[in-house]
Scaffold this active site. Structure first.
Site, PDB file in Angstrom:
ATOM      1  N   HIS A  18       0.842  -1.203   0.000  1.00 49.74           N
ATOM      2  CA  HIS A  18       0.000   0.000   0.000  1.00 49.74           C
ATOM      3  C   HIS A  18       0.876   1.252   0.000  1.00 49.74           C
ATOM      4  O   HIS A  18       0.703   2.156  -0.848  1.00 49.74           O
ATOM      5  CB  HIS A  18      -0.906  -0.002   1.231  1.00 49.74           C
ATOM      6  CG  HIS A  18      -1.806   1.184   1.317  1.00 49.74           C
ATOM      7  ND1 HIS A  18      -3.091   1.184   0.840  1.00 49.74           N
ATOM      8  CD2 HIS A  18      -1.602   2.440   1.823  1.00 49.74           C
ATOM      9  CE1 HIS A  18      -3.651   2.367   1.038  1.00 49.74           C
ATOM     10  NE2 HIS A  18      -2.760   3.148   1.634  1.00 49.74           N
ATOM     11  N   GLU A  19       1.810   1.301   0.933  1.00 48.49           N
ATOM     12  CA  GLU A  19       2.673   2.481   1.021  1.00 48.49           C
ATOM     13  C   GLU A  19       3.635   2.563  -0.166  1.00 48.49           C
ATOM     14  O   GLU A  19       4.023   3.655  -0.585  1.00 48.49           O
ATOM     15  CB  GLU A  19       3.457   2.469   2.339  1.00 48.49           C
ATOM     16  CG  GLU A  19       2.585   2.484   3.592  1.00 48.49           C
ATOM     17  CD  GLU A  19       1.597   3.639   3.625  1.00 48.49           C
ATOM     18  OE1 GLU A  19       1.887   4.686   3.005  1.00 48.49           O
ATOM     19  OE2 GLU A  19       0.528   3.492   4.252  1.00 48.49           O
ATOM     20  N   HIS A  22       2.026   4.640  -2.842  1.00 48.81           N
ATOM     21  CA  HIS A  22       2.204   6.069  -2.592  1.00 48.81           C
ATOM     22  C   HIS A  22       3.640   6.498  -2.911  1.00 48.81           C
ATOM     23  O   HIS A  22       3.868   7.523  -3.569  1.00 48.81           O
ATOM     24  CB  HIS A  22       1.920   6.382  -1.118  1.00 48.81           C
ATOM     25  CG  HIS A  22       0.488   6.203  -0.709  1.00 48.81           C
ATOM     26  ND1 HIS A  22      -0.555   6.690  -1.454  1.00 48.81           N
ATOM     27  CD2 HIS A  22      -0.064   5.605   0.391  1.00 48.81           C
ATOM     28  CE1 HIS A  22      -1.707   6.403  -0.837  1.00 48.81           C
ATOM     29  NE2 HIS A  22      -1.424   5.744   0.277  1.00 48.81           N
TER      30      HIS A  22
END
Length: 422
Positions: A18-19, A22
């Protein structure tokens, strides 16, 4: 111990990817990423590479990428401020030492008259022993040094809010997107290694206490017909069985080339209040040597199916068909992982993929402090033609984060009561 390891691996993978979404798109847009963190709270492991510090933190309740400009920048060099300067080979300022200047013998101490450390990158001031005003150019990768800790400056073009609306939106959206990509890849791997379902009307594994096993059916039996109706695909079989709960049916099969007939009474399973369907306790057939294309299709189908299922559950929660007691936090996920881990690696991978989809969907909800909430603000900005005041937006996200933490506490307490205090 196996459960702890499984939980750490699954949680770490979900948050990491998920990170990573980003992080990758932030770097692609030229944003300075100060920290890539897995977990929250105190650091338990940290190292720095290039301009980013990578940390693992104590509490397994998320993670973050700290991008320049999202929080107020570090130090504002106001007139009258005394700062020590260290220069690189190009005679531009490489380090600005705020305190403990005696540790750096080569410092040139300057009393600031004017400074811009975001856009123009200069310091104007009076060096000790000099009366003339001097201008010092700051390197784009210069650092502040305070109490021995170095922090890189973030010129305006390296800050999150300097980027176009499209770049900011894709940077935020990429986190949940990566959770769907991760789920798809895991399902695809499961399909390739374990096999993928086929539409052949063949019986797969049978439950020991299921109606099919009790009637004498066996794995590998080919269903030719039920109650005189021809069966050519697995979906034909399931449709007829579901329509006949607690009703005996006649099944014509082929076993090793021999035609046989069995009487089977499907068990009744309640799916909604007042509604029942038939089940005979048998899994569908599996293609154990699928092609890469079949594995890819399987990954897409499974991702789509569980996405719809989670949205359906979310809708029931919003309409009150589920209560908050049905939600699970880290404790509930840990206990579920413990149960799934005992059933084999493929089921554990399957569980991790479902959690990844769930994380992606939850983060896309248009709630403050979540990725979906930030995307909602970007949508308002697109409609208005200008951004919302950063302080007002920050306050909304702060209140949203506080409420989410409160919800997390309530859900965790419910999990503790459910699993440990009953």
């Amino acid at each position: 111990m196996n459960t702890v390891i499984a939980f750490i691996i699954i949680f770490g993978a979900l948050v990491f990817f998920h990170e990573l979404g980003h992080f990758v798109f932030a770097k692609r847009a030229g944003i300075l990423c100060r920290e890539f963190a897995i977990g929250m709270g105190p650091k338990i492991l940290a190292f720095k590479r290039n301009e980013t510090q990578y940390t693992i933190r104590l509490l397994p309740i998320g993670g973050y990428v700290r991008m320049a400009g999202e929080d107020p920048e570090m130090i504002d060099l106001k007139p009258g401020f005394r700062v020590g300067l260290l220069f690189n080979q190009d005679e531009t300022v490489q380090k600005m030492v705020v305190n403990n200047k005696d540790r750096y013998p080569n410092l040139r101490v300057v009393e600031v008259a004017e400074a811009d450390i975001e856009r123009e990158l200069f310091i104007k001031g009076y060096e000790e022993g000099e009366e003339s005003l001097q201008t010092f150019i700051i390197a784009k990768d210069a650092v502040f040094v305070e109490d021995g800790v170095e922090s890189q400056i973030a010129p305006w073009n390296r800050q999150f809010n300097s980027k176009s609306l499209g770049n900011r939106a894709i940077t935020i959206f990429a986190g949940p997107l990566m959770n769907f990509v991760l789920a798809f890849v895991v399902f695809m791997i499961i399909g390739f290694l374990q096999g993928v379902p086929t539409q052949e009307p063949l019986l797969g594994a049978l439950l020991e206490d299921g109606a099919a096993a009790e009637a004498g059916l066996q794995e590998g039996d080919r269903i030719e017909g039920i109650n005189g109706q021809s069966v050519s695909e697995w979906s034909d079989l399931t449709a007829i069985i579901e329509e006949n709960p607690n009703t005996e049916v006649t099944m014509d099969i082929l076993r090793n080339g021999d035609a046989q007939t069995f009487q089977v009474t499907p068990d009744a399973v309640e799916v909604e209040e007042g509604d029942e369907i038939g089940r005979i306790g048998v899994y569908g057939p599996i293609e154990t040597s699928p092609s890469p294309v079949q594995a890819v299709v399987f990954g897409g189908e499974q991702t789509y199916f569980f996405t719809l299922m989670i949205f359906d559950a979310l809708g029931k929660l919003i309409t009150g068909q589920f209560t908050i007691d049905a939600l699970s936090g880290p404790v509930g996920i840990y206990k579920s992982t413990e149960i799934v881990a005992q059933t084999g690696i493929y089921n554990l991978m399957h569980w991790g993929a479902i959690l990844s989809i769930n994380l992606g969907i939850m983060n896309l909800l248009p709630l403050p402090a979540l990725d979906g909430g930030r995307l909602l603000f970007f949508g308002v900005e697109a409609l208005r033609g200008k951004p919302i005041d950063r302080h007002k937006e920050g306050m909304v996200h702060f209140v949203g984060f506080a409420l989410l933490m409160l919800l997390m506490i309530v859900v965790t307490w419910n999990d503790i009561q459910r699993f440990f205090l009953q």
